[in-house]
Write an enzyme that holds these catalytic residues in place. Structure first.
Site, mmCIF file in Angstrom:
data_model
loop_
_atom_site.group_PDB
_atom_site.id
_atom_site.type_symbol
_atom_site.label_atom_id
_atom_site.label_comp_id
_atom_site.label_asym_id
_atom_site.label_seq_id
_atom_site.Cartn_x
_atom_site.Cartn_y
_atom_site.Cartn_z
ATOM 1 N N ASP A 230 0.803 -1.226 0.000
ATOM 2 C CA ASP A 230 0.000 0.000 0.000
ATOM 3 C C ASP A 230 0.837 1.278 0.000
ATOM 4 O O ASP A 230 0.293 2.374 -0.111
ATOM 5 C CB ASP A 230 -0.988 -0.007 1.181
ATOM 6 N N HIS B 235 7.419 -6.847 -1.449
ATOM 7 C CA HIS B 235 6.478 -7.333 -2.467
ATOM 8 C C HIS B 235 6.046 -6.210 -3.401
ATOM 9 O O HIS B 235 4.946 -6.230 -3.947
ATOM 10 C CB HIS B 235 5.263 -7.978 -1.795
HETATM 11 P P1 CNA Z 1 -1.735 -11.943 6.687
HETATM 12 O O1 CNA Z 1 -1.282 -13.318 6.402
HETATM 13 O O2 CNA Z 1 -3.123 -11.586 6.320
HETATM 14 O O3 CNA Z 1 -1.500 -11.708 8.241
HETATM 15 C C1 CNA Z 1 -1.877 -10.522 8.879
HETATM 16 C C2 CNA Z 1 -1.533 -10.649 10.347
HETATM 17 O O4 CNA Z 1 -1.773 -9.391 10.932
HETATM 18 C C3 CNA Z 1 -2.362 -11.685 11.082
HETATM 19 O O5 CNA Z 1 -1.507 -12.519 11.857
HETATM 20 C C4 CNA Z 1 -3.269 -10.856 11.998
HETATM 21 O O6 CNA Z 1 -3.436 -11.459 13.269
HETATM 22 C C5 CNA Z 1 -2.492 -9.588 12.141
HETATM 23 N N1 CNA Z 1 -3.298 -8.384 12.321
HETATM 24 C C6 CNA Z 1 -4.415 -8.004 11.654
HETATM 25 N N2 CNA Z 1 -4.845 -6.805 12.086
HETATM 26 C C7 CNA Z 1 -3.977 -6.424 13.057
HETATM 27 C C8 CNA Z 1 -3.884 -5.290 13.897
HETATM 28 N N3 CNA Z 1 -4.752 -4.259 13.816
HETATM 29 N N4 CNA Z 1 -2.879 -5.245 14.794
HETATM 30 C C9 CNA Z 1 -1.979 -6.269 14.895
HETATM 31 N N5 CNA Z 1 -2.026 -7.359 14.131
HETATM 32 C C10 CNA Z 1 -3.006 -7.430 13.221
HETATM 33 O O7 CNA Z 1 -0.794 -10.856 5.984
HETATM 34 P P2 CNA Z 1 0.803 -10.847 5.851
HETATM 35 O O8 CNA Z 1 1.200 -9.429 5.726
HETATM 36 O O9 CNA Z 1 1.448 -11.687 6.847
HETATM 37 O O10 CNA Z 1 0.993 -11.588 4.454
HETATM 38 C C11 CNA Z 1 1.836 -11.118 3.483
HETATM 39 C C12 CNA Z 1 1.056 -10.647 2.253
HETATM 40 C C13 CNA Z 1 -0.111 -9.793 2.611
HETATM 41 C C14 CNA Z 1 1.917 -9.752 1.417
HETATM 42 O O11 CNA Z 1 2.177 -10.378 0.209
HETATM 43 C C15 CNA Z 1 1.136 -8.447 1.182
HETATM 44 O O12 CNA Z 1 1.319 -7.956 -0.085
HETATM 45 C C16 CNA Z 1 -0.256 -8.819 1.460
HETATM 46 N N6 CNA Z 1 -1.212 -7.750 1.819
HETATM 47 C C17 CNA Z 1 -0.854 -6.450 1.952
HETATM 48 C C18 CNA Z 1 -1.790 -5.489 2.266
HETATM 49 C C19 CNA Z 1 -1.375 -4.047 2.391
HETATM 50 O O13 CNA Z 1 -0.468 -3.618 1.694
HETATM 51 N N7 CNA Z 1 -2.002 -3.282 3.285
HETATM 52 C C20 CNA Z 1 -3.122 -5.853 2.470
HETATM 53 C C21 CNA Z 1 -3.480 -7.213 2.323
HETATM 54 C C22 CNA Z 1 -2.518 -8.144 2.012
#
Ligand code: CNA
Length: 299
Positions: free
Chosen positions: A120, A137
């Site tokens: 993002d 990424h």
């Molecule tokens: P994931 O596998 O979805 O894990 C997210 C983690 O964050 C989980 O363990 C949750 O428990 C934790 N979590 C969620 N909300 C909160 C919060 N408010 N406070 C603390 N912890 C929280 O996502 P990862 O990032 O581990 O996986 C990697 C992927 C996700 C990458 O390839 C990214 O490109 C991809 N991604 C990115 C975005 C973004 O850029 N915002 C959004 C969605 C996915």
């Protein structure tokens, strides 16, 4: 409410929140790994939580939701990606208290590097300098035509992404017309002249900067903090295991991560944890964020 869990026996000096504060105070080269969880408070879904992106795309009936980020599938049919890309398109000009916490570490000269898996680009918007940030990424900040490699700023194609339309490269539209003029039966692949955001799909290598920097950073870092990531995607997930044994490892996450060996897990919403830590670390750690006072008041 922050739950503290101390897992690793080896570093028996780092077990409590006070130990974490001491380590942050002492550290000079913090390596911070971030993931989708640091942006969920801004309304961007993560991938693997119960209300995350992967459950939001269940209606597509894919055998694996990761297929929307599969490079071969994108080349065969970019409409699949563009039917859902609007869901993860970053909002503009907004960042979370956790993003601010990283910029405060930077201001204090403690940030060695932020390895973010996020696409993002909000770390940049929050003020993390390019030299301190590895976007493992890639990001939505730019997009490239899959055919002629013409690159544009992400904002140029954002309106089309929001409308679930496929953005086409203006140069290749002309080339496509010229091809069809020559031969109206010419085979033109579905993805001809399509812009692809410069995010890393499954099947693509990570940016060169990741490989150029990680070895040196692993050798130099004196504290590892992992925030808002399930640590399921290699090679970023492997960083944690590769950090030298003597370096304390702290987790800040909503859910526990059982497959890694953190010294202390601060379990809760990362904005709350960051605000709590900043509050305890003192006034000079105040997080430059519009919601800071509200969050501070609740801790
Ligand atoms: P994931 O596998 O979805 O894990 C997210 C983690 O964050 C989980 O363990 C949750 O428990 C934790 N979590 C969620 N909300 C909160 C919060 N408010 N406070 C603390 N912890 C929280 O996502 P990862 O990032 O581990 O996986 C990697 C992927 C996700 C990458 O390839 C990214 O490109 C991809 N991604 C990115 C975005 C973004 O850029 N915002 C959004 C969605 C996915």
């Amino acid at each position: 409410m922050i739950k503290v869990k101390s897992i690793r026996e080896r570093l028996d000096t780092v077990k409590t929140i006070d130990d974490v504060l001491e380590q942050i105070n002492k550290a000079k080269k913090i390596l911070i790994i971030t993931g989708a969880g640091i942006s969920t408070s801004l309304g961007i879904p993560d991938f693997r939580s119960s209300k995350g992106f992967y459950s939001m795309v269940q209606h597509l009936g894919l055998s694996d939701p990761q297929e929307v980020f599969d490079l071969d599938i994108f080349h065969t049919d970019p409409s699949l990606f563009y039917s859902i890309a609007y869901m993860i398109l970053p909002p503009e000009k907004i960042y979370s208290p956790l993003h601010s916490f990283i910029t405060v570490l930077q201001k204090k000269g403690k940030l060695l590097r932020n390895y973010t898996q996020n696409i993002d680009n909000l770390e940049s918007y929050a003020g993390v300098k390019a030299e301190n940030l590895i976007q493992c990424h890639g990001s939505f900040a730019t997009a490239t035509c899959v055919t002629c490699k013409y690159q544009v700023k992400g904002e140029k194609i954002a309106p089309q992404i929001r409308e679930k339309e496929i953005p086409y490269c203006p140069r290749c539209i002309k080339a496509r017309k010229a091809l069809l003029k020559k031969d109206d039966d010419a085979y033109i692949p579905e993805s001809f002249g399509v812009f692809k955001p410069d995010i890393t799909f499954f099947g693509e290598p990570l940016p060169k900067t990741f490989h150029d920097t990680i070895g040196k950073d692993l050798a130099e870092c004196d504290l590892l903090i992992s925030v808002g990531t399930s640590l399921k995607v290699a090679p970023v997930a492997d960083i944690v295991d590769k950090v030298p044994e003597s370096v304390p490892q702290i987790l800040i996450n909503k859910d526990p991560i059982d497959h890694c060996n953190f010294d202390v897990s601060l379990l809760g919403y990362c904005d709350d944890v960051a605000s709590y830590l900043a509050n305890r670390l003192g006034d000079s750690w105040a997080l430059p964020h519009e919601d800071y006072d509200t969050i501070r008041g609740t801790n």
